[in-house]
Design a protein around this motif. Structure first.
Motif, PDB file in Angstrom:
ATOM      1  N   GLY A 105       0.631  -1.231   0.000  1.00 44.14           N
ATOM      2  CA  GLY A 105      -0.029  -0.028  -0.128  1.00 44.14           C
ATOM      3  C   GLY A 105       0.825   1.240   0.084  1.00 44.14           C
ATOM      4  N   ARG A 123      -8.071  -2.636   0.706  1.00 44.24           N
ATOM      5  CA  ARG A 123      -8.170  -3.482  -0.768  1.00 44.24           C
ATOM      6  C   ARG A 123      -9.562  -3.637  -1.351  1.00 44.24           C
ATOM      7  N   ARG A 134      -5.003  -1.420   3.440  1.00 42.26           N
ATOM      8  CA  ARG A 134      -3.809  -1.521   2.558  1.00 42.26           C
ATOM      9  C   ARG A 134      -2.886  -0.093   2.499  1.00 42.26           C
ATOM     10  N   ALA A 135      -2.231   0.033   3.253  1.00 44.76           N
ATOM     11  CA  ALA A 135      -1.433   1.377   3.295  1.00 44.76           C
ATOM     12  C   ALA A 135      -0.354   0.876   4.560  1.00 44.76           C
TER      13      ALA A 135
END
Lengths: 507, 148
Positions: free
Chosen positions: A47, A69, A88-89
Motif C-alpha cells: 500500500g 483493498r 492496505r497502506a
C-alpha cells in the motif's frame, strides 16, 4: 527512512538482516523491536503512505479506494456472501480500524495452551507485552462525552434493560469525534502504527518501502533466499521497477488473508493446515430510527459495548458510518428509499459480533491474482448471531426507537418489541443476513502439535529455517474481541524471541 | 465535464435507467440520479476496480436489462417508471440470495458516489461535523460548517 514509488527511479536491491512483508499491526512492531536490537531491517508494503494531510482531503468513498483493498469489499464466498474490509497502506489495517483495544481474553490464551500446545503465552507471560504495546499506542478508556448520541442512546437502552455495558478502550490522543476512524483519522488522534512503531523503527534505521509488492519467494536448500517484487504505481498498480531483497530472515506479516496466499502462490506448503481454519468474527449491523435527533456521525463510532452475553460469544459494539456508506444498504428504492435516507439524522446503528469457534473458512489462490476466500458459518454460530441481533433490537426499543431494521432478508423492520420474536420463529439461514467481518485470523495457526500447526509457538515456520509469520494468521482460534492488541503483543514477543536467538536465525 | 471511463454508451444508458429508478428526482429531497448524472459518477467510481469485479458489475447490469425479456417481453430500459420500480423491488426482495446480492452490489456502487456528491449532501442538509467543532482543523479544512 520511508520511500514511496515517487522516490524511486531504478530497480531496488537490498541485502538486509531481516525483510518484513507488511507494515500493519504485526510488521510494524516486528520492525521496531528488530531494528532496536541493531538488526538491519527492510519492510515491503504494497500500500501507499498517507498522512493526515493527504487523507483528510478525501471523502469516505475515496478513502475506500486508496486505503483498502478491493474498495473495502473483499468478498468471502460461501452459503452467505460476507464483506471483509482489509486495509492496505503503510500502517495496514490499523490506519482504518475503529481503534478498539482489547487484551487477549485469558480463557483464549489458556485454550491455546491446552488445546494447541502453545507455550510461554500464559496471561501472566503476555502481561508485560500488553502493557508495553498499550503504552506505545496510547490506549485510554473512552469517556461518555466522546461517545456522541449514537453510543449514548444504546447505553441508555442497555441500562434500562439492566444489561452489562461499558466504554471501550481506544488508542487515541485528543479525539475530536469526527466519526471518521474507518477512513483515516484526519487529526492523527487515532494512534495507528504509522504514528508510533513505524517512526520509532525508522529512527533505529529500518527502511520502509511503500508501493512495494512482494511477489516471488525464492527458496534454496530449505531457506528463503530472496524476495522478488515490484515497485508499483500508487494509482494504477502497474509495475515501475523491480525490487529484490536477499535477507537472512524473512518475516511474513501480510495479514491473515495475504500471508497464506503469498505462500500458496509460491507453492510453499508449510503444512496441510496452511490457508485453513479461517475465523472472521462475523458481524451484523442493526439500524434503528428515532423521533429524536441522533446525528450519529458526531462522536466516536465505536465507543461503547454491551458484554452481557460475552460468555456466549456475543459482543455488541458501536458502529456508525457516513451517509454514503450507511444509506445504500437501507432496504428501499425509489421515493420511499429517499424518504428513509432523508431521516439519516434520526438513524442509530450498532454492531453485533459473534465469536466463531465452530465455523471456519479457507484461503486459496483464485483468479485475477487475488485470493479466493470461502467460509462456512456453523448453525451454532448462526444462533448466536440471531440472538445478538434480537438483543440489539430490544436495546434500541428500550431506548425509544420507533423502528428497527435487523438487516435480515424477509424482515423489513420491527415496529415494536413483540416483532423481535420473528427472529426465533422463522427458519433463518446464513444467507438471510447482511454480514460483514472485520477480524480474520487463523490461516497459519501456531502451536506445538506438528501436523496441526503451520508455525511454532513463536511464529517460526515449519519446514523453512529462516521464515517467521507474525500477524493475525497465527492465532489458532477466534478471540471474540478486536485483535490489534493481540497481534502487536505477540509480534513484540516473537521479535524478542528472534533477537534472543539471533545466532540461530541470523547467521 | 467528466467522461465515461469504464462503461460504453449502452451500459451507461442501462446504468442511468437503474439509477434513475433507485433515486428518482423529487420526494424527500429534490435532486435525483439524473440531476447529478449518477450513472457517470458510478462509472467514474469504478476506474480502479479489478478486472474480475468489473466484469461482474457489467454482467449484473446486462442481467438487469435483459432478464425481463424472458418474463415481461421487454427490456428494463423499455419499461415505464412504475414497472421499473416494481422490477427492482423484486430483485431487492428476491428469495434467491444471489439475485439479492447482485442487486445490492449495484445499488451500493450507484448510491455511494450519489450520496457523496456535494449537490446531494447539500439537498439533504447533511454536513459532517464533530463533537468539538470550535477546535477542529478537519472541519475547517473541509470548509464545513462548524456546527450543525
Amino acid at each position: 527512512m520511508l520511500l514511496t514509488y515517487n522516490d524511486i527511479n531504478k530497480d531496488v536491491v537490498e541485502t538486509p538482516d531481516v525483510c518484513i512483508i507488511g507494515s500493519g499491526a504485526g510488521g510494524a512492531v516486528m520492525a521496531d523491536v528488530l531494528s532496536g536490537a541493531g538488526l538491519d531491517v527492510v519492510v515491503m508494503e504494497e500500500g501507499s503512505y498517507y498522512t493526515k494531510e493527504r487523507y483528510s482531503k478525501y471523502k469516505p468513498i475515496e478513502s475506500l479506494k486508496i486505503l483498502y483493498r478491493d474498495y473495502g469489499s473483499t468478498v468471502i464466498m460461501g452459503k452467505a456472501t460476507i464483506i471483509l474490509p482489509l486495509g492496505r497502506a503503510i500502517g495496514g489495517t490499523t490506519v482504518v480500524n475503529s481503534g478498539t483495544c482489547f487484551r487477549t481474553p485469558e480463557e483464549v490464551l489458556e485454550d491455546w495452551a491446552d488445546t494447541y500446545g502453545v507455550v510461554k503465552a500464559s496471561p501472566k507471560e503476555m502481561e508485560p507485552y500488553f502493557e508495553r504495546v498499550e503504552n506505545t499506542i496510547s490506549v485510554v478508556t473512552i469517556t461518555p462525552e466522546g461517545l456522541g448520541k449514537n453510543g449514548l442512546i444504546f447505553k441508555r437502552g442497555a441500562d434500562a434493560l439492566g444489561l452489562s455495558n461499558g466504554m471501550l478502550r481506544h488508542n487515541m490522543i485528543n479525539c475530536n469525534g469526527c466519526g471518521r476512524c474507518a477512513f483515516g483519522c484526519p487529526h492523527d488522534a487515532k494512534q495507528a502504527v504509522h504514528l508510533n512503531f513505524i517512526p520509532s523503527a525508522m529512527k533505529k534505521g529500518a527502511r520502509f518501502y511503500a508501493n512495494a509488492k512482494a511477489e516471488r519467494l525464492v527458496i534454496d536448500a530449505g531457506r528463503v533466499k530472496q524476495v522478488r517484487g515490484s515497485i508499483v504505481n500508487e494509482r494504477t498498480g502497474n509495475r515501475l521497477y523491480g525490487m529484490t531483497v536477499s535477507p537472512k530472515l524473512l518475516v511474513l506479516s501480510a495479514g491473515t488473508i495475504y500471508t497464506p496466499y503469498i505462500l500458496q502462490k509460491n507453492n510453499i506448503r508449510l503444512s496441510p493446515e496452511l490457508g485453513k481454519n479461517l475465523t472472521i468474527h462475523p458481524a451484523a449491523r442493526i439500524t434503528s430510527f428515532f423521533d429524536e435527533l441522533i446525528e450519529g456521525y458526531k462522536g466516536i463510532p465505536q465507543g461503547n459495548f454491551v458484554d452481557a452475553y460475552a460468555s456466549e460469544g456475543i459482543m455488541l459494539e458501536g458502529i456508525f458510518v457516513p451517509p454514503e456508506i450507511a444509506l445504500p444498504v437501507i432496504q428501499a428504492v425509489g421515493i420511499e428509499g429517499k424518504k428513509r435516507a432523508h431521516e439519516y439524522d434520526n438513524l442509530a446503528a450498532f454492531g453485533v459480533m459473534v465469536s466463531d469457534k465452530n465455523s471456519s473458512g479457507t484461503v486459496r489462490p483464485g483468479l485475477d491474482n487475488s485470493p479466493f476466500i470461502t467460509y462456512k458459518l456453523h448453525p451454532y454460530d448462526l444462533k448466536k448471531l440471531i440472538k445478538g441481533i434480537a438483543v440489539a433490537s430490544e436495546i434500541f426499543f428500550a431506548a425509544g426507537a420507533k423502528s428497527v431494521d435487523p438487516g435480515v432478508y424477509g424482515i423489513k423492520e420491527f415496529t415494536s418489541p413483540s416483532d423481535i420474536a420473528q427472529m426465533f420463529t422463522r427458519r433463518l439461514k446464513a444467507n438471510d443476513f447482511e454480514m460483514m467481518a472485520f477480524h480474520p485470523l487463523g490461516t497459519a495457526r501456531m502451536g506445538e502439535l506438528a501436523g496441526h500447526s503451520v508455525v511454532d509457538s513463536f511464529g517460526m515456520a515449519r519446514g523453512l529455517e529462516n521464515l517467521f509469520i507474525s500477524d493475525g494468521s497465527i492465532f489458532p482460534t477466534s478471540l471474540g474481541v478486536n485483535p490489534q492488541i493481540t497481534i502487536m503483543s505477540f509480534s513484540m514477543r516473537n521479535a524478542e524471541y528472534i533477537v534472543d536467538n539471533k545466532k540461530r536465525f541470523l547467521t | 465535464m467528466k467522461e465515461l471511463k469504464v462503461f460504453d454508451q449502452k451500459l451507461y444508458v442501462i446504468a442511468q435507467a437503474i439509477a434513475d429508478t433507485i433515486v428518482p428526482s423529487g420526494g424527500a429531497f429534490q435532486p435525483g440520479a439524473r440531476d447529478v448524472d449518477a450513472a457517470l459518477l458510478f462509472d467514474n467510481y469504478l476506474d480502479q476496480f479489478g478486472k474480475l469485479p468489473l466484469k461482474l458489475v457489467k454482467s449484473a447490469l446486462y442481467m438487469l436489462q435483459y432478464v425481463p425479456l424472458l418474463t415481461r417481453l421487454r427490456s428494463f430500459t423499455a419499461m415505464g417508471p412504475q414497472q421499473r420500480l416494481r422490477y427492482l423491488e423484486g430483485w431487492e426482495n428476491s428469495r434467491f440470495a444471489t439475485k439479492r446480492n447482485l442487486f445490492l452490489m449495484l445499488k451500493m456502487l450507484i448510491l455511494m458516489p450519489f450520496y457523496s456528491d456535494d449537490a446531494i449532501t447539500q439537498a439533504m442538509k447533511y454536513r459532517p461535523a464533530c463533537l468539538r467543532p470550535d477546535d477542529c482543523p478537519y472541519c475547517e479544512s473541509m470548509g464545513q460548517e462548524q456546527t450543525k
